[in-house]
Design a protein around this motif. Sequence first.
Motif, PDB file in Angstrom:
ATOM      1  N   GLY A 294       4.297   0.864  -0.260  1.00  0.00           N
ATOM      2  CA  GLY A 294       4.719   1.672   0.881  1.00  0.00           C
ATOM      3  C   GLY A 294       3.862   3.027   0.684  1.00  0.00           C
ATOM      4  O   GLY A 294       3.701   3.791   1.708  1.00  0.00           O
ATOM      5  N   SER A 295       3.653   3.263  -0.679  1.00  0.00           N
ATOM      6  CA  SER A 295       3.053   4.857  -0.857  1.00  0.00           C
ATOM      7  C   SER A 295       1.399   4.688  -0.580  1.00  0.00           C
ATOM      8  O   SER A 295       0.867   5.827  -0.400  1.00  0.00           O
ATOM      9  N   LEU A 296       0.925   3.462  -0.303  1.00  0.00           N
ATOM     10  CA  LEU A 296      -0.427   3.523  -0.116  1.00  0.00           C
ATOM     11  C   LEU A 296      -0.861   3.366   1.442  1.00  0.00           C
ATOM     12  O   LEU A 296      -1.921   3.535   1.680  1.00  0.00           O
ATOM     13  N   VAL A 297       0.314   3.044   2.185  1.00  0.00           N
ATOM     14  CA  VAL A 297      -0.089   2.749   3.404  1.00  0.00           C
ATOM     15  C   VAL A 297      -0.589   3.910   4.410  1.00  0.00           C
ATOM     16  O   VAL A 297      -1.703   3.886   4.951  1.00  0.00           O
ATOM     17  N   TRP A 372       6.905  -7.935   2.103  1.00  0.00           N
ATOM     18  CA  TRP A 372       5.719  -7.394   1.178  1.00  0.00           C
ATOM     19  C   TRP A 372       4.470  -6.938   2.202  1.00  0.00           C
ATOM     20  O   TRP A 372       3.657  -6.275   1.463  1.00  0.00           O
ATOM     21  N   VAL A 373       4.299  -7.229   3.292  1.00  0.00           N
ATOM     22  CA  VAL A 373       3.213  -7.069   4.226  1.00  0.00           C
ATOM     23  C   VAL A 373       3.441  -5.603   4.799  1.00  0.00           C
ATOM     24  O   VAL A 373       4.453  -5.614   5.479  1.00  0.00           O
ATOM     25  N   ALA A 374       2.554  -4.736   4.565  1.00  0.00           N
ATOM     26  CA  ALA A 374       2.672  -3.398   5.155  1.00  0.00           C
ATOM     27  C   ALA A 374       1.490  -3.346   6.287  1.00  0.00           C
ATOM     28  O   ALA A 374       0.448  -3.960   6.198  1.00  0.00           O
ATOM     29  N   GLU A 375       1.830  -2.757   7.469  1.00  0.00           N
ATOM     30  CA  GLU A 375       1.008  -2.671   8.380  1.00  0.00           C
ATOM     31  C   GLU A 375       0.025  -1.549   8.258  1.00  0.00           C
ATOM     32  O   GLU A 375      -0.152  -0.422   8.095  1.00  0.00           O
TER      33      GLU A 375
END
Lengths: 440, 308
Positions: A294-297, A372-375
């Motif tokens: 989340g912090s990398l998106v 676990w998949v971020a957009e």
Amino acid sequence: MTQRESLSRRTFLKVSGTFAGAAVAAACAPVAAPADDGAMGEGAMAEPVTIRYGRHDPAAGVATTLESFQEEYPDIVVSVEQIGEFHAKIPALAAAGTLPDVVRSWEAMALDLGRNNQFIDIQPYVDGEPGYDADDFYENWWNYPVVEGKRFGIPDAAAPHITFYNADLFDAAGVEYPNKDSFTWTDFEEKARGISDPDNKIWGSETIPVGWHMYSVKQAWQNGGSYYSPDFRECWLDKEETIQAIQFWADMLLDGNVMPSPSQIVGIGGAGAAAELLAAGKIGMQRMGSWITGSLVDAGFRFNVVAEPSQARRDTITHGAFNNISTTSENKDTAWIWLNYNTSTQGIYNYASNANFPGTRRSSNEIEPFPWVAEVDFEVDWDVVPDALTYGHILPGPANEGEALKLIGDALDKVYSGNAQAADIFPEVAPKVTAVISDV
Amino acid sequence: MTTTGLAPRSNIWQSRRFRDAIVAYAFILPWVIGFILFVGGPIVASFVLSFFRWKMIAPPRFYGLTHYISMVTTDELFRISIWVTFKFVIISVPVSQVLALGLALLLNQRIRGLGFWRSAFYLPAVVSGVAGSIIWVWMYHVELGIVNNGLALMGLEGRNWLYDRELVLGSLIVKSLWNVGIPMVIYLAALQGMPQQLYEAADIDGSGEVSKFFAITLPMLSPAIFFNIVMGIIASVQTFAEPYVMTGGGPDNATLFLGLHLYQNAFHYLKMGYASAMAWIMFLLIFGLTVFQFGLAGRWVYYEGGAR
């Protein structure tokens, strides 16, 4: 003019005595007796049964499951209790005999409370559940909470450690990305050295958070070693594989050209700060739990994931929790209904999607969208995350874990600070740790 | 009507003195109940528990004096924690008292903005130990901290204040001086109650400021100094928040205070019996030091109008 009446002693004593008596009576009154548990499963009950569900994280994590559960079981009320200072309050509640009916406990805690008869063996409930698919759970997770044939919990979600990397930093340094099929410690070191530019505060790797023992645990596993024997009764810190593993990473930490020093990290928040440095574009690779996605998106660089580097074998550590029924519960059958519902395919998915973790059931991980998949607008090898559950191990759970970790942690401190060699200090510490963990 | 030597029993129950006593006890009853439940009870319980092995999640088992014996024979960390605490007390208490007295003397002068300065120096004392410790973690931070950045402005090299084994205890001692406002206020109050006629008499005798300080101020302040030292030692032996928040007892147990070691045994290792035994050793340590100070007090504490 009215005259104020003075309060006579007699009146005062009567009034204060009445209040004090009422207060004492109220304090000592037993909690309302729960409804007869035997009525469950026979359709509607006369009175709702309240189940206390204790967990360390916020109730929001089970809000969706709770909502559907209440619709399906209107006669069971689940009261979710978020318990702060979990490591201390759960034993205190156990001592007082007031553990919640269902407790979502940490790994070692589940085993320790089970060994000490604070949790019941729920295998009979599992066996009595028609069509219960135990094979749906990842094997490591399913087998973990079993001590001497007794089952002390059902897992829900899991957070595996993997390697995140900043593809832009790799490109800038002209270093090839980690190979998804083969990524060794040697590869890791080479790539980290290729990226590191300490003068400009760029490092190829995150630091080792010295006080966070999980790092050393997984490093030992990756080299074929371990902190403990499989039954957690013996410390294996003095085994060659474990010694080599810790010394390898300590040497890299002390080198100064691979990862930043512990002081630059620990002072601003421990392991979490390492993730902040990755998000800030200062670190090439970060071995960490999948929750940092989340912090990398919005970090402004392309990132990807790969398994943790391996040496003797592919391994990693996974965090998670187990749902248990306390021995003192007066509504064990009803507690199982909630526990089973909450750890069903959908129940685990609901929690996992809230926490961005994979579930410990394979079927939960087949539901889309994957938690676990971020957009992001670039390719990420997301399958690395659930794949880690097939080979990773769960945090060890010896008895008297806190005291054991203090002994090990003090030794690690010395090795990671360069004040001792693992080969010298681990053989001294291992027997002391064995004495602690074998005292079940 | 016949009389006897004894008053009728009913008179005792109806006597004013008895009823007054009942009312008085009724007023203090809530406090007494609170004390028994939350202070006295746990004190007794901890003493009893110190002879048991109790992990909280299993029934207690009688252990006799084992905890007390193993504490001094096998627990290396206990010895370390005693030594760390001793070093802290022996340095921080005298330094804080000198600093507090110096500040009190300065703030007893007639200067502009006196109220502001008094508030400013006392303010840290009202900040909680945990909050203050977090502030100091940032102040000591290697790269971002005000301490190292201040040193850099003076052309000096910064240090790793909390992660260097040689520096860390000193860093915590400096942090402890942050709370110097508490003894300072007591000194200030004592200074303001100082009888002026003594100074006037000294002026007539031609005494200088230094001799007035040593011949009048210090002796007259001795009860306050004694009080502050006693309280300072008690607080220092019980130091917990700073090492818990700032260092966790590290690096390499260099800040493993007795209070922290006790806490870790109780709530991390769940060794409640052992931690209870340690608490009683801590109590005996504080009690012994306090008795020792009272024994010495007769030699140097001066009470105006009373014997030395």
